[in-house]
Design a protein around this motif. Structure first.
Motif, PDB file in Angstrom:
ATOM      1  N   TYR A 251      18.613 -31.358  -2.174  1.00  0.00           N
ATOM      2  CA  TYR A 251      18.423 -30.916  -0.795  1.00  0.00           C
ATOM      3  C   TYR A 251      17.892 -29.487  -0.705  1.00  0.00           C
ATOM      4  CZ  TYR A 251      20.622 -35.213   0.654  1.00  0.00           C
ATOM      5  OH  TYR A 251      20.897 -36.542   0.850  1.00  0.00           O
ATOM      6  N   HIS A 252      17.418 -28.953  -1.847  1.00  0.00           N
ATOM      7  CA  HIS A 252      16.755 -27.652  -1.887  1.00  0.00           C
ATOM      8  C   HIS A 252      17.595 -26.558  -1.220  1.00  0.00           C
ATOM      9  CE1 HIS A 252      13.279 -29.918  -3.195  1.00  0.00           C
ATOM     10  NE2 HIS A 252      13.355 -30.665  -2.117  1.00  0.00           N
ATOM     11  N   CYS A 253      18.891 -26.607  -1.469  1.00  0.00           N
ATOM     12  CA  CYS A 253      19.773 -25.585  -0.913  1.00  0.00           C
ATOM     13  C   CYS A 253      19.419 -24.221  -1.503  1.00  0.00           C
ATOM     14  CB  CYS A 253      21.243 -25.908  -1.229  1.00  0.00           C
ATOM     15  SG  CYS A 253      21.799 -27.468  -0.511  1.00  0.00           S
ATOM     16  N   GLU A 254      19.539 -23.181  -0.699  1.00  0.00           N
ATOM     17  CA  GLU A 254      19.188 -21.835  -1.147  1.00  0.00           C
ATOM     18  C   GLU A 254      20.318 -21.269  -2.018  1.00  0.00           C
ATOM     19  OE1 GLU A 254      18.241 -19.514   2.228  1.00  0.00           O
ATOM     20  OE2 GLU A 254      16.535 -20.735   2.822  1.00  0.00           O
ATOM     21  N   MET A 255      20.454 -21.859  -3.188  1.00  0.00           N
ATOM     22  CA  MET A 255      21.479 -21.429  -4.133  1.00  0.00           C
ATOM     23  C   MET A 255      20.874 -21.502  -5.521  1.00  0.00           C
ATOM     24  SD  MET A 255      25.348 -22.913  -4.520  1.00  0.00           S
ATOM     25  CE  MET A 255      26.612 -21.992  -5.395  1.00  0.00           C
ATOM     26  N   SER A 256      20.787 -20.383  -6.192  1.00  0.00           N
ATOM     27  CA  SER A 256      20.141 -20.340  -7.499  1.00  0.00           C
ATOM     28  C   SER A 256      20.983 -21.038  -8.554  1.00  0.00           C
ATOM     29  CB  SER A 256      19.910 -18.890  -7.922  1.00  0.00           C
ATOM     30  OG  SER A 256      21.153 -18.235  -8.176  1.00  0.00           O
ATOM     31  N   GLU A 257      20.320 -21.457  -9.626  1.00  0.00           N
ATOM     32  CA  GLU A 257      21.045 -22.081 -10.725  1.00  0.00           C
ATOM     33  C   GLU A 257      22.061 -21.105 -11.318  1.00  0.00           C
ATOM     34  OE1 GLU A 257      18.769 -23.863 -13.790  1.00  0.00           O
ATOM     35  OE2 GLU A 257      18.121 -25.561 -12.551  1.00  0.00           O
ATOM     36  N   TYR A 258      21.683 -19.848 -11.401  1.00  0.00           N
ATOM     37  CA  TYR A 258      22.592 -18.847 -11.966  1.00  0.00           C
ATOM     38  C   TYR A 258      23.877 -18.751 -11.140  1.00  0.00           C
ATOM     39  CZ  TYR A 258      24.419 -14.398 -13.652  1.00  0.00           C
ATOM     40  OH  TYR A 258      25.233 -13.413 -14.169  1.00  0.00           O
ATOM     41  N   LYS A 259      23.724 -18.762  -9.825  1.00  0.00           N
ATOM     42  CA  LYS A 259      24.902 -18.678  -8.956  1.00  0.00           C
ATOM     43  C   LYS A 259      25.772 -19.921  -9.117  1.00  0.00           C
ATOM     44  CE  LYS A 259      26.290 -17.513  -4.235  1.00  0.00           C
ATOM     45  NZ  LYS A 259      25.814 -17.161  -2.868  1.00  0.00           N
ATOM     46  N   MET A 260      25.133 -21.097  -9.259  1.00  0.00           N
ATOM     47  CA  MET A 260      25.897 -22.329  -9.473  1.00  0.00           C
ATOM     48  C   MET A 260      26.691 -22.245 -10.774  1.00  0.00           C
ATOM     49  SD  MET A 260      23.528 -25.554  -8.228  1.00  0.00           S
ATOM     50  CE  MET A 260      21.872 -24.979  -8.569  1.00  0.00           C
ATOM     51  N   LYS A 261      26.044 -21.739 -11.824  1.00  0.00           N
ATOM     52  CA  LYS A 261      26.713 -21.633 -13.123  1.00  0.00           C
ATOM     53  C   LYS A 261      27.912 -20.691 -13.054  1.00  0.00           C
ATOM     54  CE  LYS A 261      22.364 -22.573 -15.496  1.00  0.00           C
ATOM     55  NZ  LYS A 261      21.210 -21.979 -16.203  1.00  0.00           N
ATOM     56  N   ARG A 262      27.736 -19.537 -12.401  1.00  0.00           N
ATOM     57  CA  ARG A 262      28.843 -18.598 -12.262  1.00  0.00           C
ATOM     58  C   ARG A 262      29.984 -19.217 -11.468  1.00  0.00           C
ATOM     59  NH1 ARG A 262      28.103 -13.156 -13.631  1.00  0.00           N
ATOM     60  NH2 ARG A 262      30.336 -13.145 -13.174  1.00  0.00           N
ATOM     61  N   ARG A 263      29.635 -20.009 -10.460  1.00  0.00           N
ATOM     62  CA  ARG A 263      30.671 -20.639  -9.620  1.00  0.00           C
ATOM     63  C   ARG A 263      31.444 -21.694 -10.412  1.00  0.00           C
ATOM     64  NH1 ARG A 263      34.309 -21.018  -7.759  1.00  0.00           N
ATOM     65  NH2 ARG A 263      35.108 -21.647  -5.733  1.00  0.00           N
ATOM     66  N   ILE A 264      30.747 -22.451 -11.265  1.00  0.00           N
ATOM     67  CA  ILE A 264      31.411 -23.466 -12.095  1.00  0.00           C
ATOM     68  C   ILE A 264      32.395 -22.795 -13.051  1.00  0.00           C
ATOM     69  CG2 ILE A 264      31.083 -25.217 -13.884  1.00  0.00           C
ATOM     70  CD1 ILE A 264      28.273 -25.717 -12.619  1.00  0.00           C
ATOM     71  N   ILE A 265      31.936 -21.758 -13.702  1.00  0.00           N
ATOM     72  CA  ILE A 265      32.795 -21.033 -14.650  1.00  0.00           C
ATOM     73  C   ILE A 265      34.022 -20.462 -13.935  1.00  0.00           C
ATOM     74  CG2 ILE A 265      32.930 -19.019 -16.180  1.00  0.00           C
ATOM     75  CD1 ILE A 265      29.919 -19.490 -16.781  1.00  0.00           C
ATOM     76  N   ALA A 266      33.802 -19.885 -12.758  1.00  0.00           N
ATOM     77  CA  ALA A 266      34.910 -19.304 -11.994  1.00  0.00           C
ATOM     78  C   ALA A 266      35.902 -20.372 -11.535  1.00  0.00           C
ATOM     79  CB  ALA A 266      34.365 -18.544 -10.788  1.00  0.00           C
ATOM     80  N   SER A 267      35.398 -21.579 -11.290  1.00  0.00           N
ATOM     81  CA  SER A 267      36.260 -22.642 -10.749  1.00  0.00           C
ATOM     82  C   SER A 267      37.317 -23.110 -11.738  1.00  0.00           C
ATOM     83  CB  SER A 267      35.404 -23.839 -10.300  1.00  0.00           C
ATOM     84  OG  SER A 267      34.914 -24.572 -11.413  1.00  0.00           O
ATOM     85  N   VAL A 268      37.070 -22.907 -13.041  1.00  0.00           N
ATOM     86  CA  VAL A 268      38.039 -23.347 -14.051  1.00  0.00           C
ATOM     87  C   VAL A 268      38.797 -22.166 -14.660  1.00  0.00           C
ATOM     88  CG1 VAL A 268      36.656 -25.375 -14.626  1.00  0.00           C
ATOM     89  CG2 VAL A 268      36.343 -23.267 -15.945  1.00  0.00           C
ATOM     90  N   ASN A 269      38.562 -20.977 -14.116  1.00  0.00           N
ATOM     91  CA  ASN A 269      39.084 -19.763 -14.749  1.00  0.00           C
ATOM     92  C   ASN A 269      40.608 -19.724 -14.830  1.00  0.00           C
ATOM     93  OD1 ASN A 269      38.561 -17.058 -15.868  1.00  0.00           O
ATOM     94  ND2 ASN A 269      39.664 -16.365 -14.053  1.00  0.00           N
ATOM     95  N   GLU A 270      41.295 -20.244 -13.806  1.00  0.00           N
ATOM     96  CA  GLU A 270      42.759 -20.168 -13.790  1.00  0.00           C
ATOM     97  C   GLU A 270      43.386 -20.999 -14.904  1.00  0.00           C
ATOM     98  OE1 GLU A 270      46.491 -21.043 -10.761  1.00  0.00           O
ATOM     99  OE2 GLU A 270      44.570 -20.376  -9.945  1.00  0.00           O
ATOM    100  N   LEU A 271      42.848 -22.207 -15.118  1.00  0.00           N
ATOM    101  CA  LEU A 271      43.398 -23.076 -16.169  1.00  0.00           C
ATOM    102  C   LEU A 271      42.771 -22.801 -17.522  1.00  0.00           C
ATOM    103  CD1 LEU A 271      43.848 -26.596 -14.529  1.00  0.00           C
ATOM    104  CD2 LEU A 271      45.612 -24.990 -15.206  1.00  0.00           C
TER     105      LEU A 271
END
Length: 243
Positions: free
Chosen positions: A168-188
């Motif tokens: 859907y061509h969302c205005e979200m860079s691949e780099y930002k997606m990668k950082r968000r994925i990494i952050a999402s598992v940070n607690e565990l």
């Protein structure tokens, strides 16, 4: 998901309770996981898809979903399907569904066929592009791994989210997606970011597959340590105290 992940559900002979819609007609016996897969495979092979193509795939799948529910297979679309049926059952069901892959519309090239059905059932493809984009951003902002499902299942969810974001061509860079994925598992899995950074000279902008690989490795190591710890505790109880 409403039920915590239970590894005992990997056994495909486990029974599925009636509250998840696995009863058919007047049949009062619950379906085993192997019966769910058999019925699902038979439905796929018997479904009339002669007139189906990329343009009418979604309406055709709505009919397919209706038949699924009539056949007592609605359990495959439930939010807590993994905790009830087990990840292996869902994985096999998704692979069965790829029988329809040649009819997938452009941009809907997912390896997780079951997720496509779940999205169609939820009305995802009935919405406007604006509303879908809004939902995608909301999902990114709330992305978090709580450990209630397997890491493999979580990675599948993330892969689907990445695919939809690109579609859907969302205005979200691949780099930002990668950082968000990494952050999402940070607690565990706090080691994930450190491992990726160490292996790539301090950089986190690596291939998505590399991130998934590290998450999988760290999760398996954590599971191994938990099993060893439980074993040592049991062993300690069995060893008589030395007086």
């Amino acid at each position: 998901m409403s039920h915590p992940y239970n590894s005992n559900n990997n056994n495909i002979s486990d029974q599925v309770s009636s509250e998840h819609g696995t009863h058919t007609g007047g049949n009062s016996d619950s379906l085993s996981n192997i019966e769910v897969l058999k019925k699902f495979n038979n439905l796929i092979l018997s479904f009339d898809h002669k007139c189906m193509d990329k343009s009418n795939f979604v309406p055709g799948m709505k009919m397919f979903i209706f038949q699924m529910k009539c056949d007592g297979l609605g359990c495959l679309l439930e939010n807590d399907a993994e905790s009830v049926l087990g990840p292996e059952t869902l994985k096999m069901a998704g692979e069965f569904f790829l029988y329809f892959k040649k009819y997938f519309p452009d941009g809907l090239n997912s390896s997780d066929g079951l997720q496509i059905l779940i999205d169609i059932n939820a009305g995802t493809y009935d919405k406007t592009k604006t509303s879908i984009t809004r939902e995608i951003f909301q999902e990114w902002s709330s992305l978090y791994y709580d450990g209630n499902v397997s890491a493999a299942n979580y990675i599948t969810r993330v892969k689907n989210l990445v695919a939809r974001t690109k579609k859907y061509h969302c205005e979200m860079s691949e780099y930002k997606m990668k950082r968000r994925i990494i952050a999402s598992v940070n607690e565990l899995y706090p080691d994930v970011q450190n491992i990726i950074s160490h292996q790539n000279n301090g950089k986190l902008n690596v291939d998505f597959e590399k991130i998934y690989e590290v998450i999988t490795t760290v999760s398996k190591e954590k599971e191994r340590k938990a099993i060893e710890s439980a074993f040592f505790k049991i062993e300690a109880k069995l060893v008589p105290e030395i007086k």
